[in-house]
Design a protein around this motif. Structure first.
Motif, PDB file in Angstrom:
ATOM      1  N   VAL B  27      42.819  37.367  45.304  1.00  0.00           N
ATOM      2  CA  VAL B  27      41.849  38.632  46.198  1.00  0.00           C
ATOM      3  C   VAL B  27      42.362  39.668  46.595  1.00  0.00           C
ATOM      4  O   VAL B  27      42.433  40.622  45.973  1.00  0.00           O
ATOM      5  N   LEU B  30      42.940  41.689  43.334  1.00  0.00           N
ATOM      6  CA  LEU B  30      41.234  42.133  42.678  1.00  0.00           C
ATOM      7  C   LEU B  30      40.894  43.730  43.157  1.00  0.00           C
ATOM      8  O   LEU B  30      41.018  44.157  42.722  1.00  0.00           O
ATOM      9  N   ILE B  31      41.585  43.192  44.605  1.00  0.00           N
ATOM     10  CA  ILE B  31      41.386  44.575  45.523  1.00  0.00           C
ATOM     11  C   ILE B  31      42.257  45.774  45.163  1.00  0.00           C
ATOM     12  O   ILE B  31      41.692  47.069  44.804  1.00  0.00           O
ATOM     13  N   GLU B  34      40.272  47.191  41.701  1.00  0.00           N
ATOM     14  CA  GLU B  34      39.384  47.529  41.785  1.00  0.00           C
ATOM     15  C   GLU B  34      39.784  49.138  41.728  1.00  0.00           C
ATOM     16  O   GLU B  34      38.842  50.010  41.550  1.00  0.00           O
ATOM     17  N   TYR B 267      35.081  39.605  47.290  1.00  0.00           N
ATOM     18  CA  TYR B 267      35.688  38.747  46.570  1.00  0.00           C
ATOM     19  C   TYR B 267      35.602  37.522  45.602  1.00  0.00           C
ATOM     20  O   TYR B 267      35.996  37.187  44.217  1.00  0.00           O
TER      21      TYR B 267
END
Lengths: 193, 368
Positions: B27, B30-31, B34, B267
């Motif tokens: 997660v 991913l943040i 992003e 997420y």
């Protein structure tokens, strides 16, 4: 919006098929084709940025006035930007200013304060010069009227934008500070007659 | 698989621990990803101050959130309010139990040594998985309802309506795939996709193309892809948290770690959906050329080589999931948000008829 009527032309003109309005054509209404095109567009932006096309200036370490390894300006300060003032020096390093007070009278923000005094006797080209020349950067609206009013090209606005200070008093620039400010812009701006 | 002994239980616990650790560590990545992708698409550089390439930025954000004041609105329904963040997070995480991360590890005699699913031998994996992911909407609905505030409620209602609408389209897309596969066992799904393309026997040069469902059910894939974005409340369908209209949407009244929980749940749901998409349409852990590996098996101890193949399978799976996640972000920073009536029209008037037509054509083809 210049949207021409398809029937307005002369009869002899070949009839062109008018393209459908945005959002009305089949590809637009199917969404997917246009979405794919949009994705291609953003992918291009992504690629350009990855290859060094980012517009960001890493501020505290670098600023827009610096040049990179290839001698290109990092940011793109407009050379005609009206930023902080300088007092221009003549060939002998003296201020050009003759304390005529025209800039002071032209200033709409009343941010210039000048105390004239007679020029030293050895300065043959002028009668007066400023004893005190103070410019309150907090009052200034950067209109450039002082620069226009000056008959001697003695005060200029330069593209310098920021000078951090920790007190209000420091924002009032005295003569010496204005003379030393942004020395790159001391170069001749007008051809000599 | 009725013989579910202590050994299996221990294995499942170990596997679920691994999976949960994996998800929780994905997660933050991913943040970060992003924000980086967003920045690059917009011509910026993104977070780059905390750690190398800004990699520690999510950690800094998490620390910041942990030190925020926890606020519970005065008129909130306390039980539901506190329950909602967990409900938003847990179902998506639990659904990972049914995802086949890699091929089964078999011994020389073909006996099953290890199943790379957390819940081994879950024959109805697809149904269980869909049922579990759907529960995530309760987190959103409860969060919006229990806050006792108008914008969260609007967001929650929107999210619920949207999820229900798009679940139908997604279901129709999946039914077509299930019909052509003839199974709802996810491991079976992947095995089916590992074969050469259906009908490729008539065109030998095409035999290298695997039977990934994206190739022989492209319509279902597009439907699933669209429904996937809507299910996860991602742009262009993030109506549940449309900032200009609803503040932050259903989690407007949440602060600190409870907000982080919602954020993380989003997420995790994304990872979940990508995993599902990869398993169902993009060949799961299969990659063209894998039969070559299988051929090399003779050189090694069968169980070892089978394990190696499984490890490669897991790597392939994770790579594919990451690519789908990147696609999520790419789409997010490309498309604007739909209007709510447009969203509903797209769901009911376009996706569902197309799904039905696709199902019909698939059925006709199967009968023939």
């Amino acid at each position: 919006m210049s949207h021409s009527d398809p029937h307005a032309g002369h009869g002899a003109e070949p009839q062109h098929e008018t393209p459908p309005e945005p959002g009305k054509s089949l590809t637009d209404r199917l969404y997917l084709v246009e979405i794919a095109r949009g994705l291609g567009k953003t992918l291009n932006h992504f690629k350009d940025t990855i290859l060094g096309g980012e517009a960001t200036v890493q501020f505290p370490e670098k600023n827009i006035y610096q040049k990179d390894e290839a001698e290109r300006a990092i940011g793109h300060p407009n050379p005609r930007l009206r930023g902080e003032h300088i007092l221009v020096k003549d060939e002998q390093g003296r201020e050009k200013c003759v304390a005529c007070l025209l800039c002071m009278s032209a200033c709409p923000a009343l941010c210039i304060y000048i105390e004239p005094e007679p020029a030293p006797p050895e300065w043959k080209d002028r009668e007066r010069h400023p004893r005190v020349f103070e410019l309150d950067m907090l009052r200034c609206i950067y209109c450039g009227y002082c620069e226009e009013a000056c008959p001697c090209d003695a005060i200029r606005l330069t593209p310098k934008l920021y000078t951090p200070t920790t007190s209000r008093a420091e924002r009032v620039y005295d003569k010496q500070r204005l003379l030393d400010n942004n020395p790159e812009w001391q170069r001749p701006q007008r051809p000599k007659k | 698989m009725l013989a579910y002994g202590l050994w299996d239980l221990g294995g499942s616990a170990l596997k679920s621990l691994l999976v949960i650790l994996g998800i929780l560590n994905t997660v933050p990545i991913l943040i970060w990803l992003e924000r980086k992708i967003c920045a690059f698409i917009q011509g910026r550089v993104g977070p780059n101050r905390v750690g190398p390439f800004g990699l520690l930025q999510p950690l800094a954000d998490a620390i910041k959130l942990a030190f925020k004041e926890e606020i519970i609105p005065a008129d909130a329904d306390r039980v539901l309010y506190l329950l909602a963040p967990f409900l938003a997070f847990l179902p998506s995480a639990a659904a990972f139990a049914f995802v086949p991360f890699g091929p089964e590890v078999k011994s020389a005699s073909g006996e099953l040594v290890a199943d790379l699913r957390v819940a081994p031998g879950s024959g109805a994996g697809l149904l269980l998985l869909l049922a579990t992911t759907t529960l995530a909407v309760y987190g959103v609905a409860f969060g919006g309802w229990a806050s006792n505030s108008k914008y969260p409620l609007m967001g929650a209602v929107r999210a619920t309506a949207q999820m229900i609408s798009y679940e139908i389209a997604m279901g129709l897309a999946l039914v077509a795939v299930i019909a052509s596969t003839g199974s709802i066992d996810l491991q079976q799904f992947v095995a089916d996709q590992a074969r050469p393309l259906l009908g490729a026997e008539f065109a030998p040069p095409l035999r290298w193309i695997p039977n990934w469902h994206v190739f022989h059910q492209p319509v279902a894939f597009v439907l699933f892809l669209i429904a996937m974005f809507a299910e996860n409340n991602r742009l262009p369908f993030d109506l549940a948290e449309a900032e200009p209209e609803l503040g932050a949407g259903y989690h407007t009244e949440y602060t600190g770690l409870k907000f982080a929980m919602f954020f993380m749940g989003e997420y995790v749901a994304m990872i979940m959906m990508s995993g599902l998409c990869v398993t169902l349409f993009l060949g799961g852990w299969h990659v063209p050329g894998m039969p070559l590996l299988e051929g090399a098996r003779g050189a090694l101890e069968p169980a070892v080589s089978s394990g190696a193949v499984a490890a490669i399978g897991v790597l392939v799976f994770v790579t594919k999931v990451m690519l789908v996640l990147c696609f999520y972000m790419w789409v997010r920073w490309t498309l604007p948000r739909f209007r709510y009536d447009q969203l509903m029209r797209l769901g009911w008037k376009m996706l569902i008829p197309v799904g039905l037509a696709n199902l019909f054509i698939t059925g006709v083809m199967l009968v023939l």
